[in-house]
Design an enzyme around this catalytic site. Structure first.
Site, PDB file in Angstrom:
ATOM      1  CG  HIS A 126      -3.008   3.244  -4.423  1.00 54.77           C
ATOM      2  ND1 HIS A 126      -3.567   4.449  -4.117  1.00 54.77           N
ATOM      3  CD2 HIS A 126      -2.461   2.792  -3.282  1.00 54.77           C
ATOM      4  CE1 HIS A 126      -3.370   4.719  -2.832  1.00 54.77           C
ATOM      5  NE2 HIS A 126      -2.697   3.730  -2.303  1.00 54.77           N
ATOM      6  CG  LEU A 127       1.808   0.648 -10.039  1.00 55.96           C
ATOM      7  CD1 LEU A 127       3.197   0.073 -10.162  1.00 55.96           C
ATOM      8  CD2 LEU A 127       1.312   1.087 -11.393  1.00 55.96           C
TER       9      LEU A 127
END
Lengths: 587, 219
Positions: free
Chosen positions: A516-517
């Protein structure tokens, strides 16, 4: 370079966001739509043989090939960035379905105040409380505006869960802290295995409000509004890093492809690696003309299109805009420019390890079958006297305790790391150990950003994306506070030994955190502060839209897929209902 | 052509083993008390014996159950090194190679094959040492990247699906009570609270019902 016949729409990247847009346009319009995906084709049948820890969880069979393209990283602007030579801290997927094929299926909504984090935090605590070097901003969309699209994304995937706030009414057993929802979850919660069950009992006794994790590994057979049917989960435990062999976990290949295949106006071209967005610019405004891509044989093509959607995951979205000069690159020194700003990564770590007397049978479960505690999420704590802002949630999951990844985790009383004593403890504790996970918000800072690397290149000769990223005091203080809470929870579960999380020091690329960048092409209410408007339309190129986690102005703690899908549905509505009738700026 | 090397394993407890020859054709060897000669793909015979001996110190065979020896860890490691992983097929190997802070991960140029080749040399006359001497030799290198790799690969070889050459006769999975891949735990996932539930151990091949192609078997 060969110029191909023009199409109405080209979509760059065939993951969740790109294929959802393709599906919406396929169903709702007669436009010719081409999806360009650099990886290969995907079929559910491919996953029948994938329950192999070595090839899938360790050799990362489903992930992007780092030998061809990776990113570089440094902690601050005075360090020299070095390449991530193997992916570890995040795992981008490849092929049709992208990262959406190998996700765990955790599908919560973001809390309402996440969308207005800057205004709500400033209002409550004053400007002086914000970190000096923050670059937090509001999303330009409110939770109320998002609600119908959240409901739509949940209905599409058949998310299993229990409402905690049904049209304003508090529902015990669900997440009572969530924003209002217009409908109950499409399917009831998943079964709860023993370890999450222990966590639920213990946290309830401590006064928390545990609730089932909203899950895309669904609890029972379900047919979605598009007429796509999927079976219930069998809790084999091979979810994250694996494709679902029966299609119980919502993936683009089993949820969107069956619909796309019914619409002849949509086609997917695999092995097509997009290298540039081709555009024309006069002054500040311009128009995308199409994209340049390279096929598997190395031939270059120009694909003209009237409308371009960029949906090639967080890092590649940012990189393609920078490589194409489609917008103004962010300069952290002056704060000017927008492409590359506000890089964030969900603050995820094992907040406590718990060691038990009794076996846990942890080979049974799913990526999202579990229990979560959200009492310390968002701004639910009063942060007036705390050394940090915002929060996150705790979870007890049931991801299979696959043997290679879990053998050798021993209680703190065992000091050896190999040999007879360590082996005995590793065997004894293999099925008696579990973690309490914590995922927290990552605020946006001026210095955490992306640009093109001056040294390292991809297999086509283009510069890699350079990430400048580190944790700040807010994340470190939050981690310390939350770890102490997790230790109390672990003890309340009856653990005979507990082991605290290590201090959060510098951003560590060696340890998996989550994929989850976020950030780089962020959304917002003004062109000075953001790349895309609240409908995900590029402020400077009205026929160019950017979809995915790259549009999040900062990380809202929750796992991002559901929010990405909801934002994509909202964008699709704006395109179909407004843009196509009157092409131009939507905001 | 380079000289063919074999690893000779004692047949005790091996039963029928699947053996992959250098040209990737498989055949079954029935041990029946005879030692089994396993063709090596990358390691020399001496190297394989050192790997096997070192792995057996990391996960020893003792009264807490079988270890790296029974699981055939050395065979697993040899195959991984011979395959695409061993030559860094999937690692980003563009120069320059520079040292950075530890959090940026391994930045070296050496491939796993080269790391093993050099690392095994550093163990010297390992095979001539007694158990305590071998432990001392490993302790001396236990902060090295080679040792971290060897330790990780030993765990992989203990607990991999047998298609990869390790976990022979499911020794690793049986040791810890892991049942292998299962199509469904639907009827059991929310039962057996507090008690161990240990269904029959199955392999991926048994579950899938057909031949599988692990990534180290390049085609």
């Amino acid at each position: 370079m060969k110029t191909l016949p023009a199409v109405d729409v080209v979509i760059v990247g065939g993951g969740w966001a790109g294929l959802l847009m393709a599906k919406e346009l396929g169903v709702r319009t007669a436009l010719s739509v081409v999806v360009l995906e650099r990886g290969g084709a995907t079929k559910t049948a491919d996953y029948a043989d994938d329950m192999d820890e070595v090839d899938y969880a360790i050799r990362l069979h489903m992930m992007q090939d780092a030998s061809k393209e990776t990113a570089t990283l440094r902690h601050n602007h005075s360090e020299r960035a070095l390449p991530l030579r193997q992916f570890a801290c995040f795992q981008p997927g490849t092929g049709v379905g992208g990262t959406g094929e190998h996700w765990a299926g955790v599908s919560p909504r973001a809390l309402p105040d996440c969308f207005e984090i800057l205004s709500s935090t400033t209002k409550k605590y004053g400007k002086a409380r914000l970190p000096e070097d923050h670059s937090m901003q509001d999303w330009g969309v409110t939770y109320d505006e998002m609600e119908p699209y959240y409901a739509g994304a949940e209905a599409m995937m058949g998310i299993s869960g229990k409402a905690g706030n049904l049209r304003g009414q508090r529902m015990e057993g669900g997440n009572i802290f969530e924003g209002w929802r217009s409908a109950e979850y499409p399917t009831p919660p998943t079964k709860i295995p023993y370890y999450p069950h222990l966590f639920r009992e213990a946290t309830r006794s401590l006064g928390y409000h545990p609730h089932p994790i909203p899950s895309a590994t669904i609890s029972q057979a379900y047919t979605n509004p598009d007429g796509v049917s999927r079976p219930g989960c069998t809790y084999c435990g091979y979810c994250e890093r694996f494709g679902c062999m029966i299609g119980a976990k919502a993936q683009p290949s089993n949820t969107l492809l069956p619909v796309i295949e019914r619409h002849k106006n949509v086609s997917i071209r695999t092995g097509a690696e997009v290298r540039r967005i081709v555009h024309e610019k006069t002054g500040q405004l311009g128009q995308a003309k199409g994209v340049q891509y390279r096929n598997a044989a190395g031939e270059e093509f120009f694909q003209p299109a009237a409308l371009v959607f960029l949906s090639s995951w967080t890092l590649n979205n940012t990189r393609l805009l920078l490589l194409s000069g489609a917008g103004d690159a962010y300069d952290p020194a002056t704060g000017k420019g927008t492409i590359g700003k506000n890089l964030t990564h969900q603050v995820t770590f094992a907040a406590a390890m718990a060691f038990f007397k009794q076996p846990l049978n942890r080979f049974m479960g799913s990526g999202a079958a579990g229990i979560r505690v959200s009492d310390l999420d968002g701004d639910l704590l009063d942060h007036s006297t705390l050394p940090f802002l915002r929060g996150g949630f705790f979870s007890a999951e049931s991801l299979t305790s696959r043997p290679i990844g879990n053998f050798g985790i021993v209680p703190p009383s065992v000091k050896a790391t190999w040999g007879a004593e360590w082996k005995k403890a590793s065997v004894d504790y293999y099925d008696r150990t579990a973690k309490i996970g914590f995922s927290g918000e990552h605020l946006a800072y001026r210095g955490n950003c992306m640009d093109l690397d001056p040294t390292y290149r991809d297999h086509c000769g283009d510069p890699l994306l350079r990430l400048t990223l580190d944790w700040h005091d807010n994340e470190r203080q939050m981690a310390k506070f939350m770890s102490a809470k997790a230790l109390e929870m672990a003890r309340a579960m009856g653990a005979t030994e507990v082991s605290p999380a290590g201090e959060l020091r510098n951003y560590d690329t060696r340890i998996y955190q989550s994929t989850h960048l976020q950030g780089g092409t962020i959304m917002g209410a003004s062109p000075e502060q953001s790349v895309v408007n609240p409908f995900l339309q590029h402020w400077q190129f009205s026929n160019l839209f950017v979809l995915g986690g790259s549009t999040f102005p900062q990380n809202p703690a929750v796992n991002c897929t559901l929010t990405i899908l909801a934002l994509t549905l909202r964008s699709a509505d704006a395109v179909v209902n407004r843009y196509l009738k009157n092409p131009g700026a939507l905001a | 052509m380079k000289r063919r090397h074999f690893l000779t394993l004692s047949a005790t407890g091996l039963g029928t083993v699947l053996v992959y020859s250098l040209d990737n054709k498989t055949f079954s060897a029935v041990a029946q008390g005879q030692p089994v000669r396993i063709p090596l793909r990358f390691l020399t015979r001496t190297e394989a014996l050192v790997v096997a001996a070192a792995a057996s110190r990391i996960v020893p065979s003792n009264d807490s159950g079988p270890g790296a020896h029974e699981a055939g860890v050395a065979v697993y490691i040899d195959r991984q090194l011979a395959g695409p992983y061993g030559r860094d097929r999937y690692r980003y190997t563009q120069e320059p190679f520079e040292d950075g802070v530890a959090e940026l991960g391994y930045q070296g140029k050496a491939t796993p094959r080269q790391i093993y080749r050099e690392g095994l040399k550093s163990l010297g006359n390992f095979l001539h040492l007694d158990a305590a001497g071998q432990d001392l030799a490993l302790t001396r290198i236990q902060t090295s990247f080679f040792f971290a790799m060897l330790r990780q690969h030993t765990i992989e070889g203990m607990f991999c699906d047998p298609i990869h050459g390790g976990n022979k006769n499911l020794a690793g999975w049986k040791l810890i009570g892991f049942p292998g891949p299962r199509f469904s735990n639907l009827d059991d996932v929310d039962k057996h609270f507090g008690e161990s539930f240990r269904p029959k151990v199955t392999t991926l091949r048994e579950m899938a019902g057909h031949t599988l192609h692990p990534s180290e078997e390049e085609r």
